[in-house]
Design an enzyme around this catalytic site. Structure first.
Site, PDB file in Angstrom:
ATOM      1  N   PRO A   3       2.087   1.164  -8.265  1.00  0.00           N
ATOM      2  CA  PRO A   3       0.823   1.664  -8.806  1.00  0.00           C
ATOM      3  C   PRO A   3      -0.128   2.050  -7.669  1.00  0.00           C
ATOM      4  CG  PRO A   3       1.413  -0.412  -9.856  1.00  0.00           C
ATOM      5  CD  PRO A   3       2.403  -0.179  -8.753  1.00  0.00           C
TER       6      PRO A   3
ATOM      7  N   GLY B 264      -0.258   7.419  -5.916  1.00  0.00           N
ATOM      8  CA  GLY B 264      -0.604   8.828  -6.069  1.00  0.00           C
ATOM      9  C   GLY B 264       0.326   9.617  -6.962  1.00  0.00           C
TER      10      GLY B 264
ATOM     11  N   GLU C 177      -5.936 -24.892   3.626  1.00  0.00           N
ATOM     12  CA  GLU C 177      -5.934 -23.647   4.416  1.00  0.00           C
ATOM     13  C   GLU C 177      -5.445 -23.908   5.844  1.00  0.00           C
ATOM     14  OE1 GLU C 177      -6.090 -20.926   2.928  1.00  0.00           O
ATOM     15  OE2 GLU C 177      -6.907 -21.690   1.046  1.00  0.00           O
TER      16      GLU C 177
ATOM     17  N   ASP D 234       0.077 -19.797  -4.529  1.00  0.00           N
ATOM     18  CA  ASP D 234       1.107 -19.885  -3.487  1.00  0.00           C
ATOM     19  C   ASP D 234       2.461 -20.156  -4.117  1.00  0.00           C
ATOM     20  OD1 ASP D 234      -0.995 -19.753  -1.720  1.00  0.00           O
ATOM     21  OD2 ASP D 234      -1.134 -21.930  -1.466  1.00  0.00           O
TER      22      ASP D 234
HETATM   23  P1  ADP Z   1      -0.492   6.163  -9.520  1.00  0.00           P
HETATM   24  O1  ADP Z   1      -0.456   7.185 -10.597  1.00  0.00           O
HETATM   25  O2  ADP Z   1       0.667   6.241  -8.592  1.00  0.00           O
HETATM   26  O3  ADP Z   1      -0.720   4.778 -10.004  1.00  0.00           O
HETATM   27  P2  ADP Z   1      -2.857   7.552  -8.863  1.00  0.00           P
HETATM   28  O4  ADP Z   1      -2.342   8.921  -8.672  1.00  0.00           O
HETATM   29  O5  ADP Z   1      -3.503   7.272 -10.172  1.00  0.00           O
HETATM   30  O6  ADP Z   1      -1.733   6.479  -8.593  1.00  0.00           O
HETATM   31  O7  ADP Z   1      -3.840   7.216  -7.658  1.00  0.00           O
HETATM   32  C1  ADP Z   1      -5.106   6.628  -7.876  1.00  0.00           C
HETATM   33  C2  ADP Z   1      -6.101   7.168  -6.878  1.00  0.00           C
HETATM   34  O8  ADP Z   1      -5.780   6.779  -5.554  1.00  0.00           O
HETATM   35  C3  ADP Z   1      -6.142   8.666  -6.814  1.00  0.00           C
HETATM   36  O9  ADP Z   1      -6.995   9.184  -7.815  1.00  0.00           O
HETATM   37  C4  ADP Z   1      -6.669   8.936  -5.426  1.00  0.00           C
HETATM   38  O10 ADP Z   1      -8.069   8.802  -5.388  1.00  0.00           O
HETATM   39  C5  ADP Z   1      -6.067   7.802  -4.629  1.00  0.00           C
HETATM   40  N1  ADP Z   1      -4.826   8.211  -3.970  1.00  0.00           N
HETATM   41  C6  ADP Z   1      -3.607   7.660  -4.147  1.00  0.00           C
HETATM   42  N2  ADP Z   1      -2.691   8.263  -3.374  1.00  0.00           N
HETATM   43  C7  ADP Z   1      -3.323   9.234  -2.703  1.00  0.00           C
HETATM   44  C8  ADP Z   1      -2.922  10.222  -1.747  1.00  0.00           C
HETATM   45  N3  ADP Z   1      -1.652  10.321  -1.321  1.00  0.00           N
HETATM   46  N4  ADP Z   1      -3.865  11.055  -1.276  1.00  0.00           N
HETATM   47  C9  ADP Z   1      -5.131  10.964  -1.677  1.00  0.00           C
HETATM   48  N5  ADP Z   1      -5.581  10.079  -2.566  1.00  0.00           N
HETATM   49  C10 ADP Z   1      -4.708   9.207  -3.073  1.00  0.00           C
HETATM   50 ZN    ZN Z   2      -2.840 -21.541  -0.460  1.00  0.00          ZN
END
Ligand code: ADP
Ligand code: ZN
Ligand code: MG
Length: 602
Positions: A211, A214, A431, A506
């Site tokens: 997740p 991008g 810790e 942990d």
């Molecule tokens: P996924 O769909 O893989 O969960 P998203 O595409 O929704 O991830 O990414 C969430 C946000 O993170 C994007 O809207 C952007 O702002 C940022 N982000 C993630 N990867 C990139 C990337 N390679 N370049 C620029 N921004 C990114």
């Molecule tokens: Zn711990």
């Protein structure tokens, strides 16, 4: 894994159902309450009510002048001779009461008997009580159906997302992946060119990745580059309360796509519908129907239709193999977590619209954030901008970024929370335990900061320096990671001879690592390099009758060994443990340099 996913979906459905039921219950209670209230008011509205026995007596004495009754009601109005006001009385059995009155009239009593038809007003409560629940049920059903998107087409896809402005330039890093996807952009722009050549273009592209890496962004960028509509929906939205609706939603989605072609259809979290078809129980059958519909739609594309289906998941191992056959999602692209160069590019893109102080070095931030996703990096810059504003800085400075990194990774610092001395001591040893143990484990990263100031849900934390990007993790490294994780619990046991709930996270992480070592990475000598993960019990049994027990034993052995190793290490270096814990109690926080000093000779 499979099971867990099902549970998640079930939970979602249950939640919806629960909310509906709660609303219904609330309404029923409300109506019942109102009805009781109304009856009570009616009963008390007149202070001079007449008890039944008194009523009988008054009639027998010939004191009653007039009785007024409403059909279907047990409440009477009684006028007594020489009294101004009429009284009310309630009779249980109107029939026998009427008989009694009639005999009295026959005996010569002069009673004026008035029978009134039901008044509209008096009918209202009974009408409400009879029909309202039905009405509410109806309203509720309509509501649920609307929620399901049956009646209305609006909710199924967001029309505002028809065209996206996202371009490949907005996607940082991922050069090779973009290279691969440019072909699809070209196809969407000039389908005839490919048709003439007789080239078959992929129908479906599956994007794998954690997740926040991008996937959605790059899917949008394809639509943006090709200037075609982007129709998106999340797999979890297909999973519905009523059987069959998921499939009908898929059908509608593709009807829409055919009307809008050329276009991109994006299905996020496809694992929610595309999970392996294993059994035929309840929710799974529903998923099967949805999945089957999706397969039917994708198989039914004619060669003139310029529709490309993109789907995203972070759990490729869960997907039904049927999805990956030719003509379906036959192209798979892995979207990795960004490497050093990628992180720098992402930081550059997301700092463009922010005010950055001149001496802020994005490169060093990129170096310190190995393993972070694009979404996390974007989030860190945004948090840093907020922190910089609060601190009245002219631009984002390095300490704003550092604070933001901590906020995103461990949560917000909570200095105000009052902590008892006993808890403080426990946290300090816990810790210090992590930190000391890590120091003596060659594969573990250097300690960057140890703190007993609560952050988020954690009572304290030990932060490590992130290393350069790693693609593989060795068995030794994983074993030592287990020792480092259990170092907190071991210190509690050693020093206070008691253990706390503070180590639950942990333990959770350690258990997962140990399980992966045995079932995913084949690191158990007795079980060998076999993938047991996500398999059904019968599939595992193939490897031996008691294989499940053996897996459990191996996982337990790894954890036990690590815990004992942690205890041994701490026993050996008890002086360091005590010193660091005491220092934490005093200062609450130890930074990298101060931590190193504890281990210097002399
Ligand atoms: P996924 O769909 O893989 O969960 P998203 O595409 O929704 O991830 O990414 C969430 C946000 O993170 C994007 O809207 C952007 O702002 C940022 N982000 C993630 N990867 C990139 C990337 N390679 N370049 C620029 N921004 C990114
Ligand atoms: Zn711990
Ligand atoms: Mg996404």
């Amino acid at each position: 894994m499979n099971k867990k996913d099902k549970d998640k979906n079930d939970k979602k459905e249950n939640k919806k159902l629960l909310i509906s039921l709660l609303i219904l219950l609330l309404l029923i209670v409300l109506i019942a309450g109102l009805a009781i209230f109304y009856v009570n008011i009616k009963g008390k509205e007149d202070e001079n009510t007449l008890a039944y026995t008194d009523l009988i007596k008054q009639i027998s004495y010939g004191n009653v002048e007039k009785i007024e009754m409403t059909v279907g009601s047990t409440t009477l109005k009684v006028k007594i001779k020489n009294e101004e006001k009429e009284k009310t009385a309630i009779v249980q059995n109107t029939e026998s009461f009427m008989e009694f009155v009639q005999t009295k009239v026959a005996e010569g009593n002069e009673i004026e008997l008035i029978q009134k038809p039901r008044s509209v007003l008096s009918q209202i409560p009974s009408v409400i009580i009879t029909f309202l629940p039905t009405a509410i049920m109806l309203a509720l059903f309509i509501m649920i159906f609307k929620m399901q998107g049956l009646g209305e087409k609006g909710k199924v896809y967001d029309e505002t997302e028809k065209k996206t402005k996202v371009k490949f330039d907005d996607v940082a890093g991922l050069e090779e992946e973009k290279e691969e996807l440019i072909e699809i952009v070209d196809f969407l722009k000039k389908p005839e060119k490919y048709a003439k050549m007789g080239a078959k273009i992929p129908r479906g592209v599956l994007l794998y990745g954690k997740p926040g890496t991008g996937k959605t962004l790059i899917a949008k960028a394809i639509a943006g580059e090709a200037n075609v509509p982007f129709i998106s929906m999340s797999g979890s939205e297909f999973i519905e309360m009523f059987a069959g609706l998921g499939a009908s939603r898929v059908r509608k989605l593709f009807e829409k796509a055919r009307r809008m072609a050329p276009c991109i259809v994006f299905i996020d979290e496809i694992d929610a519908i595309g999970a392996r078809r294993t059994s035929n129980s309840g929710a799974e059958t529903e998923n099967n129907q949805t999945l089957n519909q999706l397969l039917v739609e994708m198989d039914g594309f004619s060669s003139e239709e310029t529709i490309i289906v993109l789907a995203a998941t972070n759990r490729p191992e869960m997907l039904d193999k049927a999805l990956l056959r030719p003509g379906r999602f036959d192209r798979q692209i892995t979207i990795p977590t960004p490497d050093l160069k990628g992180r720098l590019e992402i930081l550059k893109i997301h700092s463009k619209d922010k005010k950055i102080s001149d001496d802020l070095n994005l490169e060093s931030i990129a170096e310190d954030t190995a393993g972070f996703t694009g979404a996390e990096l974007a989030n860190i810059l945004n948090e840093a901008a907020i922190i910089a504003t609060k601190r009245k800085h002219d631009g984002i400075e390095i300490d704003d970024i550092e604070e933001a990194v901590k906020k995103v990774t461990v949560g917000l610092e909570k200095r105000q929370r009052v902590i008892s001395e006993k808890d403080k001591k426990l946290t300090a040893y816990h810790e210090a335990g992590h930190a000391v143990v890590s120091k003596y484990l060659p594969t573990q990263a250097d300690v960057k900061e140890v703190s007993i100031i609560p952050r988020g849900v954690a009572g304290g934390y030990t932060m490590y320096k992130t290393d350069e990007d790693k693609y593989y993790i060795s068995k030794t490294e994983m074993q030592e990671k287990l020792i480092a994780l259990l170092g907190g619990r071991a210190a509690e046991k050693l020093v206070l001879d008691d253990i706390s709930t503070g180590a639950s996270n942990d333990i959770e992480v350690a258990t997962k690592i140990a399980r992966d070592m045995v079932t995913k990475y084949g690191m158990s000598d007795t079980l060998g390099p076999i993938d047991f993960q996500g398999k059904e019990p019968y599939e595992i049994q193939m490897f031996g009758e008691n294989i499940g027990d053996k897996i459990g034993q191996e996982v337990k052995r790894l954890i036990d060994t690590a815990y004992n190793d942690a205890l041994t290490l701490l026993n050996e270096h008890r002086d360091k443990l005590d010193k660091i814990a005491l220092s934490l109690l005093e200062k609450e926080k130890i930074n990298e340099e101060d931590f190193k000093k504890f281990f210097e000779e002399g």
